[in-house]
Design a protein around this motif. Structure first.
Motif, PDB file in Angstrom:
ATOM      1  N   PRO A  46       0.825  -1.209   0.000  1.00  9.27           N
ATOM      2  CA  PRO A  46       0.000   0.000   0.000  1.00  9.27           C
ATOM      3  C   PRO A  46       0.861   1.262   0.000  1.00  9.27           C
ATOM      4  O   PRO A  46       1.876   1.340   0.689  1.00  9.27           O
ATOM      5  CB  PRO A  46      -0.803  -0.122   1.297  1.00  9.27           C
ATOM      6  N   THR A  47       0.459   2.250  -0.792  1.00  9.46           N
ATOM      7  CA  THR A  47       1.132   3.548  -0.854  1.00  9.46           C
ATOM      8  C   THR A  47       0.080   4.642  -0.768  1.00  9.46           C
ATOM      9  O   THR A  47      -1.125   4.383  -0.905  1.00  9.46           O
ATOM     10  CB  THR A  47       1.932   3.706  -2.161  1.00  9.46           C
ATOM     11  N   VAL A  48       0.516   5.871  -0.568  1.00  8.03           N
ATOM     12  CA  VAL A  48      -0.420   6.988  -0.438  1.00  8.03           C
ATOM     13  C   VAL A  48      -0.711   7.578  -1.809  1.00  8.03           C
ATOM     14  O   VAL A  48       0.213   7.952  -2.552  1.00  8.03           O
ATOM     15  CB  VAL A  48       0.150   8.075   0.495  1.00  8.03           C
ATOM     16  N   ILE A  49      -1.989   7.679  -2.148  1.00 10.04           N
ATOM     17  CA  ILE A  49      -2.410   8.233  -3.432  1.00 10.04           C
ATOM     18  C   ILE A  49      -1.887   9.655  -3.595  1.00 10.04           C
ATOM     19  O   ILE A  49      -1.999  10.489  -2.695  1.00 10.04           O
ATOM     20  CB  ILE A  49      -3.949   8.243  -3.543  1.00 10.04           C
ATOM     21  N   GLY A  50      -1.308   9.938  -4.760  1.00 12.90           N
ATOM     22  CA  GLY A  50      -0.897  11.299  -5.091  1.00 12.90           C
ATOM     23  C   GLY A  50       0.491  11.682  -4.610  1.00 12.90           C
ATOM     24  O   GLY A  50       0.914  12.819  -4.831  1.00 12.90           O
TER      25      GLY A  50
ATOM     26  N   LEU B 132      -0.461  -0.642  -4.268  1.00 12.93           N
ATOM     27  CA  LEU B 132      -1.875  -0.414  -4.012  1.00 12.93           C
ATOM     28  C   LEU B 132      -2.056   0.988  -3.429  1.00 12.93           C
ATOM     29  O   LEU B 132      -1.922   1.197  -2.224  1.00 12.93           O
ATOM     30  CB  LEU B 132      -2.423  -1.460  -3.040  1.00 12.93           C
ATOM     31  N   PRO B 133      -2.341   2.003  -4.265  1.00 14.81           N
ATOM     32  CA  PRO B 133      -2.523   3.375  -3.761  1.00 14.81           C
ATOM     33  C   PRO B 133      -3.794   3.482  -2.923  1.00 14.81           C
ATOM     34  O   PRO B 133      -4.862   3.021  -3.337  1.00 14.81           O
ATOM     35  CB  PRO B 133      -2.636   4.216  -5.041  1.00 14.81           C
ATOM     36  N   VAL B 134      -3.682   4.080  -1.742  1.00 19.88           N
ATOM     37  CA  VAL B 134      -4.818   4.258  -0.836  1.00 19.88           C
ATOM     38  C   VAL B 134      -4.748   5.658  -0.241  1.00 19.88           C
ATOM     39  O   VAL B 134      -3.700   6.295  -0.248  1.00 19.88           O
ATOM     40  CB  VAL B 134      -4.805   3.210   0.307  1.00 19.88           C
ATOM     41  N   PRO B 135      -5.859   6.188   0.298  1.00 21.85           N
ATOM     42  CA  PRO B 135      -5.809   7.476   1.006  1.00 21.85           C
ATOM     43  C   PRO B 135      -4.860   7.384   2.195  1.00 21.85           C
ATOM     44  O   PRO B 135      -4.688   6.319   2.794  1.00 21.85           O
ATOM     45  CB  PRO B 135      -7.254   7.683   1.461  1.00 21.85           C
ATOM     46  N   SER B 136      -4.232   8.508   2.549  1.00 19.52           N
ATOM     47  CA  SER B 136      -3.213   8.500   3.596  1.00 19.52           C
ATOM     48  C   SER B 136      -3.728   7.943   4.923  1.00 19.52           C
ATOM     49  O   SER B 136      -3.014   7.240   5.632  1.00 19.52           O
ATOM     50  CB  SER B 136      -2.666   9.915   3.817  1.00 19.52           C
ATOM     51  N   GLY B 137      -4.990   8.240   5.254  1.00 17.68           N
ATOM     52  CA  GLY B 137      -5.550   7.771   6.511  1.00 17.68           C
ATOM     53  C   GLY B 137      -5.727   6.270   6.571  1.00 17.68           C
ATOM     54  O   GLY B 137      -5.893   5.700   7.652  1.00 17.68           O
ATOM     55  N   LEU B 138      -5.695   5.617   5.395  1.00 18.42           N
ATOM     56  CA  LEU B 138      -5.905   4.162   5.355  1.00 18.42           C
ATOM     57  C   LEU B 138      -4.606   3.386   5.170  1.00 18.42           C
ATOM     58  O   LEU B 138      -4.637   2.152   5.152  1.00 18.42           O
ATOM     59  CB  LEU B 138      -6.864   3.808   4.205  1.00 18.42           C
ATOM     60  N   LEU B 139      -3.470   4.099   5.052  1.00 15.97           N
ATOM     61  CA  LEU B 139      -2.219   3.403   4.779  1.00 15.97           C
ATOM     62  C   LEU B 139      -1.887   2.387   5.872  1.00 15.97           C
ATOM     63  O   LEU B 139      -1.623   1.211   5.593  1.00 15.97           O
ATOM     64  CB  LEU B 139      -1.072   4.407   4.638  1.00 15.97           C
TER      65      LEU B 139
ATOM     66  N   PHE C 259       6.935   9.116   6.533  1.00 20.90           N
ATOM     67  CA  PHE C 259       8.098   8.794   5.709  1.00 20.90           C
ATOM     68  C   PHE C 259       7.671   8.221   4.362  1.00 20.90           C
ATOM     69  O   PHE C 259       8.242   8.555   3.312  1.00 20.90           O
ATOM     70  CB  PHE C 259       8.983   7.802   6.459  1.00 20.90           C
ATOM     71  N   LEU C 260       6.653   7.340   4.365  1.00 21.79           N
ATOM     72  CA  LEU C 260       6.193   6.724   3.128  1.00 21.79           C
ATOM     73  C   LEU C 260       5.310   7.651   2.313  1.00 21.79           C
ATOM     74  O   LEU C 260       4.927   7.319   1.189  1.00 21.79           O
ATOM     75  CB  LEU C 260       5.446   5.427   3.455  1.00 21.79           C
TER      76      LEU C 260
END
Length: 350
Positions: free
Chosen positions: A205-209, A260-267, A289-290
């Motif tokens: 999982p990564t942060v979208i944007g 898997l891009p996800v919103p930051s709050g769901l990382l 950091f991520l």
């Protein structure tokens, strides 16, 4: 701060001997015939294979949070102390107990060094996490650059405090050479780190944007650097990292896994879905950091310290993939099962 005497240490004491970095450093130092005595200190007994590698080194089962560490320094007339016990940050999730170990342990070590006339050199294994990670960071952090957003908790906060204690020792005992090293995220086929666990998950999982820029330090270069500063006695603060920068997406593709891009709050919650598949337990500092990444300026490492890593950032990543047993392919059935778990977890969080 004292100028380096360039004299090889006679009696070296290394804390954190049961950890990868501390234990294998002891083994390297014990193999050097020019060092008269090597003392390995830890409250836990190292693995049998690691103890065998330590050769002639003497293991002392001590808790660095207790005054017994001072007795050891005096009894053995230690002249060089390497505080590598902070390498516990490689594997353990941060907790109140870990904070106590890091902070109180460092206070005791510094107090013991201050009271021991024979001590002339202290090496601290710190971390690049002291710089924090934020949207306002510079392109590269030099050793003098202050964090734009200082870590409020976790290992970064602990080591900021520990560095303060060590510098305080240098002011009280200007005859002691103080060396602080700040390694970037370490990877390798033998060491277990949270970054290695995170990249080992087949779905990462990564942060979208966001496209964080990263650097890596090979485990062998980390050990070589610690050995170098122990022997060289070069005072100062030094960033440690392999040359070059890689984005998180590039790293994931290099490993051969699925982003898997996800919103930051769901990382962090989504990463927890893959916990049984060796993904890391993410905390707030790791999430930052991520999201934003962190890149260190290593000019001082190369010019003043005189150390050049053998592996670049990309070569470190490639060796991790080649020799750590990471599987670069995910089957369709596994993907479907993971997808269902992600969807289920997302619904539960709503």
């Amino acid at each position: 701060m004292a100028e380096s005497s360039a004299v090889l240490p006679r009696v070296v004491l290394v804390t954190g001997a049961s950890t990868f970095l501390g234990g294998y450093l002891v083994a390297r130092l014990a193999a050097n015939p020019q060092i008269e005595r090597v003392l390995a200190v830890d409250s836990r007994v190292p693995r049998k294979d690691l103890l065998r590698r330590m050769g002639r080194a003497e293991f002392l089962r001590l808790d660095i949070r207790r005054p017994t560490i001072a007795k050891a320094l005096v009894s053995y007339e230690v002249d060089t102390v390497v505080h590598a016990a902070t390498s516990i940050a490689d594997t353990a999730p941060h907790s109140a107990a870990i904070k106590e170990f890091n902070v109180v342990g460092a206070m005791q070590v510094c107090a013991a060094c201050q009271r021991t006339p024979s001590v002339k050199r202290l090496v601290l294994r710190s971390t690049g996490m002291v710089y924090g990670s934020s949207a306002h960071d510079p392109s590269h952090f030099s050793e003098e650059t202050r964090a734009r957003r200082e870590p409020k908790r976790g290992y970064g906060r602990d080591l900021l405090d520990v560095e303060g204690y060590v510098r305080g020792l240098g002011r009280r005992r200007p005859d002691i050479d103080i060396t602080i090293v700040r390694p970037q995220a370490m990877l390798g086929p033998r060491i277990t780190t949270r970054m290695g666990s995170y990249l080992s998950a087949p779905v990462v999982p990564t942060v979208i944007g966001y496209q964080p820029r990263l650097q890596f330090l090979h485990e062998e270069d980390a050990l070589a650097a610690m050995e170098h500063v122990t022997l060289a006695g070069k005072p100062g603060t030094f960033n440690l990292s392999g040359e070059g920068v890689v984005t998180l997406s590039q790293a994931i593709r290099r490993v051969g896994h699925v982003e898997l891009p996800v919103p930051s709050g769901l990382l962090a919650p989504i990463a927890g879905v893959f916990q049984d598949l060796r993904s890391a337990k993410l905390r707030s500092s790791q999430t930052e950091f991520l999201t934003y990444g962190r890149v260190l300026d290593t000019t001082r490492m190369r010019t003043e310290l005189g150390f050049v890593p053998r592996y670049t950032t990309m070569e470190t990543l490639d060796d991790f993939v080649k020799r750590s047993g990471v599987t670069p392919v995910i089957g369709t059935d596994v993907w479907r099962a993971l997808e269902q778990r992600v969807v289920s977890a997302a619904h539960q969080l709503q």
